[in-house]
Design a protein around this motif. Structure first.
Motif, PDB file in Angstrom:
ATOM      1  N   MET A   1       0.838  -1.172   0.000  1.00  0.00           N
ATOM      2  CA  MET A   1       0.000   0.000   0.000  1.00  0.00           C
ATOM      3  C   MET A   1       0.888   1.242   0.000  1.00  0.00           C
ATOM      4  SD  MET A   1      -2.654   1.578   2.866  1.00  0.00           S
ATOM      5  CE  MET A   1      -2.923   0.051   3.596  1.00  0.00           C
ATOM      6  N   ALA A   2       0.560   2.202  -0.844  1.00  0.00           N
ATOM      7  CA  ALA A   2       1.318   3.452  -0.904  1.00  0.00           C
ATOM      8  C   ALA A   2       1.025   4.291   0.333  1.00  0.00           C
ATOM      9  CB  ALA A   2       0.947   4.232  -2.155  1.00  0.00           C
ATOM     10  N   ARG A   3       2.085   4.842   0.883  1.00  0.00           N
ATOM     11  CA  ARG A   3       1.944   5.764   2.016  1.00  0.00           C
ATOM     12  C   ARG A   3       2.148   7.168   1.452  1.00  0.00           C
ATOM     13  NH1 ARG A   3       6.549   3.282   5.466  1.00  0.00           N
ATOM     14  NH2 ARG A   3       7.417   3.438   3.390  1.00  0.00           N
ATOM     15  N   ILE A   4       1.190   8.037   1.706  1.00  0.00           N
ATOM     16  CA  ILE A   4       1.142   9.328   1.024  1.00  0.00           C
ATOM     17  C   ILE A   4       1.481  10.479   1.959  1.00  0.00           C
ATOM     18  CG2 ILE A   4      -0.361  10.915  -0.251  1.00  0.00           C
ATOM     19  CD1 ILE A   4      -1.950   8.388  -1.091  1.00  0.00           C
ATOM     20  N   GLY A   5       2.276  11.410   1.426  1.00  0.00           N
ATOM     21  CA  GLY A   5       2.536  12.678   2.076  1.00  0.00           C
ATOM     22  C   GLY A   5       1.951  13.767   1.189  1.00  0.00           C
ATOM     23  N   ILE A   6       1.212  14.683   1.781  1.00  0.00           N
ATOM     24  CA  ILE A   6       0.546  15.744   1.024  1.00  0.00           C
ATOM     25  C   ILE A   6       1.172  17.088   1.381  1.00  0.00           C
ATOM     26  CG2 ILE A   6      -1.630  16.958   0.603  1.00  0.00           C
ATOM     27  CD1 ILE A   6      -3.077  14.334   1.314  1.00  0.00           C
ATOM     28  N   ILE A   7       1.548  17.834   0.343  1.00  0.00           N
ATOM     29  CA  ILE A   7       2.007  19.213   0.535  1.00  0.00           C
ATOM     30  C   ILE A   7       0.831  20.105   0.165  1.00  0.00           C
ATOM     31  CG2 ILE A   7       3.647  20.998  -0.133  1.00  0.00           C
ATOM     32  CD1 ILE A   7       5.576  18.750  -0.985  1.00  0.00           C
ATOM     33  N   GLY A   8       0.220  20.703   1.164  1.00  0.00           N
ATOM     34  CA  GLY A   8      -0.938  21.565   0.960  1.00  0.00           C
ATOM     35  C   GLY A   8      -2.014  21.253   1.985  1.00  0.00           C
ATOM     36  N   THR A   9      -2.410  22.260   2.727  1.00  0.00           N
ATOM     37  CA  THR A   9      -3.375  22.034   3.809  1.00  0.00           C
ATOM     38  C   THR A   9      -4.793  22.464   3.456  1.00  0.00           C
ATOM     39  OG1 THR A   9      -2.759  24.155   4.779  1.00  0.00           O
ATOM     40  CG2 THR A   9      -1.649  22.203   5.641  1.00  0.00           C
ATOM     41  N   GLY A  10      -4.993  23.001   2.252  1.00  0.00           N
ATOM     42  CA  GLY A  10      -6.343  23.371   1.820  1.00  0.00           C
ATOM     43  C   GLY A  10      -6.994  22.191   1.126  1.00  0.00           C
ATOM     44  N   TRP A  11      -6.926  22.161  -0.198  1.00  0.00           N
ATOM     45  CA  TRP A  11      -7.488  21.076  -1.010  1.00  0.00           C
ATOM     46  C   TRP A  11      -6.914  19.729  -0.574  1.00  0.00           C
ATOM     47  CZ3 TRP A  11     -11.171  20.324  -4.633  1.00  0.00           C
ATOM     48  CH2 TRP A  11     -11.079  19.197  -5.437  1.00  0.00           C
ATOM     49  N   GLY A  12      -5.633  19.702  -0.294  1.00  0.00           N
ATOM     50  CA  GLY A  12      -4.995  18.451   0.108  1.00  0.00           C
ATOM     51  C   GLY A  12      -5.626  17.849   1.343  1.00  0.00           C
ATOM     52  N   ALA A  13      -5.833  18.673   2.346  1.00  0.00           N
ATOM     53  CA  ALA A  13      -6.414  18.176   3.598  1.00  0.00           C
ATOM     54  C   ALA A  13      -7.911  17.942   3.470  1.00  0.00           C
ATOM     55  CB  ALA A  13      -6.131  19.155   4.732  1.00  0.00           C
ATOM     56  N   ASN A  14      -8.595  18.854   2.815  1.00  0.00           N
ATOM     57  CA  ASN A  14     -10.059  18.786   2.761  1.00  0.00           C
ATOM     58  C   ASN A  14     -10.600  17.743   1.792  1.00  0.00           C
ATOM     59  OD1 ASN A  14     -10.285  20.902   4.613  1.00  0.00           O
ATOM     60  ND2 ASN A  14     -10.198  22.427   2.986  1.00  0.00           N
ATOM     61  N   VAL A  15      -9.929  17.545   0.670  1.00  0.00           N
ATOM     62  CA  VAL A  15     -10.450  16.672  -0.377  1.00  0.00           C
ATOM     63  C   VAL A  15      -9.595  15.418  -0.560  1.00  0.00           C
ATOM     64  CG1 VAL A  15     -11.036  16.529  -2.822  1.00  0.00           C
ATOM     65  CG2 VAL A  15     -11.541  18.611  -1.548  1.00  0.00           C
ATOM     66  N   GLN A  16      -8.285  15.589  -0.655  1.00  0.00           N
ATOM     67  CA  GLN A  16      -7.447  14.440  -0.952  1.00  0.00           C
ATOM     68  C   GLN A  16      -7.365  13.435   0.197  1.00  0.00           C
ATOM     69  OE1 GLN A  16      -3.609  15.597  -2.529  1.00  0.00           O
ATOM     70  NE2 GLN A  16      -4.466  15.650  -4.586  1.00  0.00           N
ATOM     71  N   VAL A  17      -7.260  13.907   1.426  1.00  0.00           N
ATOM     72  CA  VAL A  17      -7.150  12.963   2.541  1.00  0.00           C
ATOM     73  C   VAL A  17      -8.333  12.000   2.563  1.00  0.00           C
ATOM     74  CG1 VAL A  17      -7.109  12.710   5.056  1.00  0.00           C
ATOM     75  CG2 VAL A  17      -5.622  14.398   3.953  1.00  0.00           C
ATOM     76  N   PRO A  18      -9.586  12.501   2.558  1.00  0.00           N
ATOM     77  CA  PRO A  18     -10.694  11.539   2.568  1.00  0.00           C
ATOM     78  C   PRO A  18     -10.766  10.683   1.300  1.00  0.00           C
ATOM     79  CG  PRO A  18     -11.531  13.805   2.724  1.00  0.00           C
ATOM     80  CD  PRO A  18     -10.038  13.863   2.711  1.00  0.00           C
ATOM     81  N   ALA A  19     -10.400  11.251   0.150  1.00  0.00           N
ATOM     82  CA  ALA A  19     -10.451  10.485  -1.099  1.00  0.00           C
ATOM     83  C   ALA A  19      -9.417   9.356  -1.084  1.00  0.00           C
ATOM     84  CB  ALA A  19     -10.223  11.402  -2.297  1.00  0.00           C
ATOM     85  N   PHE A  20      -8.199   9.642  -0.668  1.00  0.00           N
ATOM     86  CA  PHE A  20      -7.171   8.610  -0.590  1.00  0.00           C
ATOM     87  C   PHE A  20      -7.585   7.516   0.400  1.00  0.00           C
ATOM     88  CE2 PHE A  20      -3.782  11.914  -1.876  1.00  0.00           C
ATOM     89  CZ  PHE A  20      -3.825  11.521  -3.197  1.00  0.00           C
ATOM     90  N   ARG A  21      -8.094   7.929   1.546  1.00  0.00           N
ATOM     91  CA  ARG A  21      -8.498   6.944   2.552  1.00  0.00           C
ATOM     92  C   ARG A  21      -9.669   6.094   2.062  1.00  0.00           C
ATOM     93  NH1 ARG A  21      -7.805  10.719   7.954  1.00  0.00           N
ATOM     94  NH2 ARG A  21      -5.584  10.300   8.230  1.00  0.00           N
ATOM     95  N   HIS A  22     -10.567   6.698   1.316  1.00  0.00           N
ATOM     96  CA  HIS A  22     -11.734   5.973   0.805  1.00  0.00           C
ATOM     97  C   HIS A  22     -11.334   4.779  -0.054  1.00  0.00           C
ATOM     98  CE1 HIS A  22     -15.836   5.339  -0.527  1.00  0.00           C
ATOM     99  NE2 HIS A  22     -15.398   5.324  -1.775  1.00  0.00           N
ATOM    100  N   VAL A  23     -10.227   4.918  -0.778  1.00  0.00           N
ATOM    101  CA  VAL A  23      -9.769   3.809  -1.634  1.00  0.00           C
ATOM    102  C   VAL A  23      -8.707   2.946  -0.940  1.00  0.00           C
ATOM    103  CG1 VAL A  23     -10.402   4.949  -3.790  1.00  0.00           C
ATOM    104  CG2 VAL A  23      -8.089   5.244  -2.879  1.00  0.00           C
ATOM    105  N   GLY A  24      -8.524   3.146   0.361  1.00  0.00           N
ATOM    106  CA  GLY A  24      -7.647   2.282   1.135  1.00  0.00           C
ATOM    107  C   GLY A  24      -6.197   2.700   1.228  1.00  0.00           C
ATOM    108  N   LEU A  25      -5.889   3.932   0.825  1.00  0.00           N
ATOM    109  CA  LEU A  25      -4.506   4.417   0.918  1.00  0.00           C
ATOM    110  C   LEU A  25      -4.286   5.093   2.269  1.00  0.00           C
ATOM    111  CD1 LEU A  25      -4.168   5.844  -2.681  1.00  0.00           C
ATOM    112  CD2 LEU A  25      -3.336   3.660  -1.827  1.00  0.00           C
ATOM    113  N   GLU A  26      -3.046   5.106   2.698  1.00  0.00           N
ATOM    114  CA  GLU A  26      -2.700   5.655   4.004  1.00  0.00           C
ATOM    115  C   GLU A  26      -2.019   7.022   3.835  1.00  0.00           C
ATOM    116  OE1 GLU A  26      -0.123   4.324   7.942  1.00  0.00           O
ATOM    117  OE2 GLU A  26       0.036   3.166   6.094  1.00  0.00           O
ATOM    118  N   VAL A  27      -2.572   8.044   4.462  1.00  0.00           N
ATOM    119  CA  VAL A  27      -1.957   9.373   4.461  1.00  0.00           C
ATOM    120  C   VAL A  27      -1.140   9.476   5.745  1.00  0.00           C
ATOM    121  CG1 VAL A  27      -2.341  11.862   4.404  1.00  0.00           C
ATOM    122  CG2 VAL A  27      -3.868  10.341   3.125  1.00  0.00           C
TER     123      VAL A  27
END
Length: 99
Positions: A1-27
């Motif tokens: 499983m890919a472990r993800i690091g996100i640079i950005g606390t707006g769109w990254g935190a609000n949209v990408q975190v739940p989307a990545f988790r929804h498909v089983g990826l780990e932020v």
């Protein structure tokens, strides 16, 4: 499983975190311009790493893929640093300021 690091606390935190988790990826890391906001966001989302500098995120051994959701003027430098650190990269458009 890919472990993800996100640079950005707006769109990254609000949209990408739940989307990545929804498909089983780990932020595992979140970084942004404001260290206090980043730490608060990471804690609220249960993300274990919140480096104050994005350069520290791209070198974390816990991160396999870096998602770049920062202002476009910073994309090129961030992409190059992440690739140089041996990370996979997902970069929001635009990837550069000009063709």
């Amino acid at each position: 499983m890919a472990r993800i690091g996100i640079i950005g606390t707006g769109w990254g935190a609000n949209v990408q975190v739940p989307a990545f988790r929804h498909v089983g990826l780990e932020v595992v890391a979140l970084s942004g311009h404001n260290p206090e906001k980043t730490a608060d966001r990471a804690a609220a989302l249960g993300i274990p790493h919140a480096p104050a500098r994005w350069r520290d995120l791209v070198t974390l051994p816990e991160v396999d893929l870096v998602s770049i959701v920062a202002p476009p003027g910073e994309h090129l430098e961030m992409v190059r640093a992440a690739l140089s650190a041996g990370k996979h990269v997902l970069c929001e458009k635009p990837t550069a300021l000009s063709a």
